[in-house]
Design an enzyme around this catalytic site. Structure first.
Site, PDB file in Angstrom:
ATOM      1  N   SER A  61     -30.380  92.366 -19.937  1.00  0.00           N
ATOM      2  CA  SER A  61     -29.356  92.487 -20.144  1.00  0.00           C
ATOM      3  C   SER A  61     -28.306  93.237 -18.788  1.00  0.00           C
ATOM      4  O   SER A  61     -29.156  93.936 -17.876  1.00  0.00           O
ATOM      5  CB  SER A  61     -28.861  93.556 -21.069  1.00  0.00           C
TER       6      SER A  61
HETATM    7  N1  SAH Z   1     -32.094  93.957 -23.783  1.00  0.00           N
HETATM    8  C1  SAH Z   1     -32.770  93.167 -23.321  1.00  0.00           C
HETATM    9  C2  SAH Z   1     -32.389  91.691 -23.353  1.00  0.00           C
HETATM   10  C3  SAH Z   1     -32.699  90.930 -24.639  1.00  0.00           C
HETATM   11  S1  SAH Z   1     -32.141  89.182 -24.459  1.00  0.00           S
HETATM   12  C4  SAH Z   1     -33.111  93.251 -22.016  1.00  0.00           C
HETATM   13  O1  SAH Z   1     -32.441  94.048 -21.270  1.00  0.00           O
HETATM   14  O2  SAH Z   1     -34.335  92.837 -21.088  1.00  0.00           O
HETATM   15  C5  SAH Z   1     -32.361  88.855 -26.151  1.00  0.00           C
HETATM   16  C6  SAH Z   1     -33.589  88.631 -26.669  1.00  0.00           C
HETATM   17  O3  SAH Z   1     -33.558  88.554 -28.225  1.00  0.00           O
HETATM   18  C7  SAH Z   1     -34.124  87.588 -25.886  1.00  0.00           C
HETATM   19  O4  SAH Z   1     -35.346  87.903 -25.336  1.00  0.00           O
HETATM   20  C8  SAH Z   1     -34.515  86.435 -27.244  1.00  0.00           C
HETATM   21  O5  SAH Z   1     -35.681  85.809 -27.105  1.00  0.00           O
HETATM   22  C9  SAH Z   1     -34.598  87.371 -28.448  1.00  0.00           C
HETATM   23  N2  SAH Z   1     -34.312  86.907 -29.618  1.00  0.00           N
HETATM   24  C10 SAH Z   1     -33.468  85.748 -30.187  1.00  0.00           C
HETATM   25  N3  SAH Z   1     -33.477  85.633 -31.362  1.00  0.00           N
HETATM   26  C11 SAH Z   1     -34.290  86.612 -31.760  1.00  0.00           C
HETATM   27  C12 SAH Z   1     -34.803  86.784 -33.207  1.00  0.00           C
HETATM   28  N4  SAH Z   1     -34.476  86.052 -34.206  1.00  0.00           N
HETATM   29  N5  SAH Z   1     -35.768  87.989 -33.511  1.00  0.00           N
HETATM   30  C13 SAH Z   1     -36.196  88.572 -32.188  1.00  0.00           C
HETATM   31  N6  SAH Z   1     -35.773  88.373 -30.962  1.00  0.00           N
HETATM   32  C14 SAH Z   1     -34.776  87.483 -30.710  1.00  0.00           C
END
Ligand code: SAH
Length: 215
Positions: A61
């Site tokens: 993010s």
């Molecule tokens: N805050 C994190 C960014 C996360 S992006 C950072 O800074 O690295 C959002 C993540 O949510 C992605 O990796 C995606 O694969 C995951 N995601 C999407 N749907 C999901 C679900 N139903 N359960 C768990 N994770 C999920």
């Protein structure tokens, strides 16, 4: 400018513009280097205030967005927090620093390869209060509930009762809620057994949540 100077400059900027305010959150930003969590190809952009790709459907993010979310969540020492969407593990480690050794961070990631990437990144930080899982977190993670706080790091169409039921009394959920292209950041406070209070904080663009309660 080297990465450590860029890091100091970005944090100073986030503090100056009022996005980062709380000392323990600022300290966490200082202690958890974002360059340890980005893909090699994007290393030079680690301290640009932008989201960066880590897989086809995941990003690390944008720093200002993470700062806004952590300021809204207000993670305290000793709390048990559920993160839905581990991604790179960067925000997971920031949360870990905020809750300290007596707190616990449980983080669930739907993509096994991304979870593995996060786990290897988290290892570098030698933090003992983090547990990551592979699975669908769209309905929370009831196995280890209740939580003091829950944070969604992917866009969600609606936060429903399944998730609120996993909160402690006075618990809080922070989530980008809306359509798959644009969302409103929302803070949900559990003020009594049956009552949830909601506040809105501006529009954002997150990767869409997959799974049962996703898009
Ligand atoms: N805050 C994190 C960014 C996360 S992006 C950072 O800074 O690295 C959002 C993540 O949510 C992605 O990796 C995606 O694969 C995951 N995601 C999407 N749907 C999901 C679900 N139903 N359960 C768990 N994770 C999920």
């Amino acid at each position: 400018m080297d990465l450590s100077a860029q890091r100091a400059k970005l944090i100073e900027h986030l503090v100056k513009c009022g996005v980062l305010k709380t000392k323990r959150i600022v300290d966490a930003f200082k202690e958890v280097r974002r360059d340890l969590f980005v893909a090699n190809e994007t290393l030079q952009y680690a301290y640009h205030d932008i989201a960066l790709p880590i897989s086809n459907s995941s990003t690390i993010s944008q720093p200002s967005t993470v700062a806004i979310m952590l300021e809204l969540l207000q993670p305290y020492q000793g709390e048990k927090i559920l993160e839905i969407g581990t991604g790179s593990g960067w925000e997971t480690c920031l949360l870990s620093k905020c809750v300290g050794e007596k707190g616990r961070i449980i983080s669930i990631e739907i993509d096994p390869e991304v979870e593995e990437f996060a786990r290897s990144n988290i290892k570098k930080m030698k933090l003992k209060n983090i547990k990551t899982f592979v699975g669908d977190g769209s309905g929370g993670y009831s196995k280890l509930a209740p939580y003091d706080k829950i944070i969604f790091t992917a866009a969600i169409p609606k936060v429903d009762q399944t998730v609120f039921a996993q909160l402690n009394p006075k618990g809080r959920v922070v989530a980008p809620v809306g359509g798959s292209l644009l969302q409103i950041m929302k803070v949900f406070d559990r003020v009594s057994e049956t009552k949830i209070e909601v506040r809105d904080y501006g529009t954002f663009q997150f990767v869409p949540l997959r799974g049962k309660l996703g898009y």
